[in-house]
Design a protein around this motif. Structure first.
Motif, short mmCIF file in Angstrom:
data_model
loop_
_atom_site.label_atom_id
_atom_site.label_comp_id
_atom_site.label_asym_id
_atom_site.label_seq_id
_atom_site.Cartn_x
_atom_site.Cartn_y
_atom_site.Cartn_z
N SER A 47 -3.94 6.72 -6.57
CA SER A 47 -4.94 7.51 -5.86
C SER A 47 -5.46 6.76 -4.64
O SER A 47 -5.88 7.38 -3.67
CB SER A 47 -6.12 7.81 -6.79
OG SER A 47 -5.67 8.47 -7.95
N GLY A 48 -5.44 5.43 -4.72
CA GLY A 48 -5.94 4.61 -3.63
C GLY A 48 -5.47 3.18 -3.78
O GLY A 48 -4.77 2.83 -4.73
N GLU A 84 0.84 -1.21 0.00
CA GLU A 84 0.00 0.00 0.00
C GLU A 84 0.87 1.26 0.00
O GLU A 84 0.64 2.18 -0.79
CB GLU A 84 -0.93 0.00 1.20
CG GLU A 84 -1.90 1.15 1.20
CD GLU A 84 -2.99 1.03 2.26
OE1 GLU A 84 -3.83 1.94 2.32
OE2 GLU A 84 -3.01 0.02 3.00
N GLU A 85 1.88 1.30 0.86
CA GLU A 85 2.77 2.46 0.93
C GLU A 85 3.49 2.68 -0.40
O GLU A 85 3.60 3.81 -0.88
CB GLU A 85 3.80 2.28 2.04
CG GLU A 85 3.20 2.39 3.43
CD GLU A 85 4.19 1.99 4.52
OE1 GLU A 85 5.42 1.94 4.26
OE2 GLU A 85 3.72 1.73 5.64
N LEU A 140 0.95 4.03 -3.08
CA LEU A 140 0.60 5.43 -2.87
C LEU A 140 1.79 6.34 -3.16
O LEU A 140 1.64 7.40 -3.76
CB LEU A 140 0.07 5.64 -1.45
CG LEU A 140 -1.25 4.91 -1.14
CD1 LEU A 140 -1.60 5.06 0.33
CD2 LEU A 140 -2.38 5.38 -2.02
#
Length: 121
Positions: free
Chosen positions: A99-100, A90-91, A94
Motif C-alpha cells: 500500500s505504501g 519502492e517500485e 508497490l
C-alpha cells in the motif's frame, strides 16, 4: 485509535515504533519474525501492517504476499519499510502489492501521515 503491527528483526526499531505509536495514541502488535507475524495478524487483526523489507527469516515482500493470500487479512494496508531505500525497492514493493513505502528510520511525521492515510475508523 488504530492497532498497528510492526514486523522488524531489529528490537530497537520495534521499541521505537511502539513508543512512537503510543505517543500518537495507538496500540501496537510487535513481531520480530515473519512466521510470528502471520499468526499474530490472524489473531490480532491490525489496522495497518508495517513490514521490514530485510527480515532475517523471510523476505518482507514474500511475507506481504503470504498475508495478502489470507482472506480475512487481504484488505489490511501493508507498508514496506527499509533502511536501504532505493527507487527500485519502492517500485518493486508497490508493484508487489504494498500500500505504501517508508524509509527507516521512520520519522514521526511519516508515521503520522501513514496512519492518517491508511487508517479507516
Amino acid at each position: 485509535m488504530a492497532k498497528l503491527m510492526f514486523v522488524d528483526d531489529d528490537e530497537m526499531t520495534l521499541d521505537l515504533m511502539e513508543k512512537t505509536a503510543s505517543i500518537l495514541g495507538h496500540s501496537t502488535v510487535l513481531c520480530s519474525q515473519g512466521k510470528e507475524a502471520i499468526n499474530k495478524a490472524i489473531s490480532q487483526k491490525p489496522d495497518i501492517i508495517f513490514i521490514d523489507l530485510g527480515l532475517e527469516d523471510i523476505d518482507g515482500l514474500k511475507l506481504m504476499k503470504m498475508i495478502r493470500e489470507i482472506n480475512e487479512l487481504s484488505s489490511i494496508p501493508i507498508l514496506i519499510v527499509t533502511a536501504g531505500h532505493s527507487d527500485q525497492d519502492e517500485e518493486k514493493s508497490l508493484a508487489a502489492g504494498a500500500s505504501g513505502f517508508l524509509q527507516k528510520p521512520i520519522r514521526f511525521d511519516d508515521l503520522t501521515n501513514a496512519i492518517e492515510k491508511y487508517f479507516k475508523e
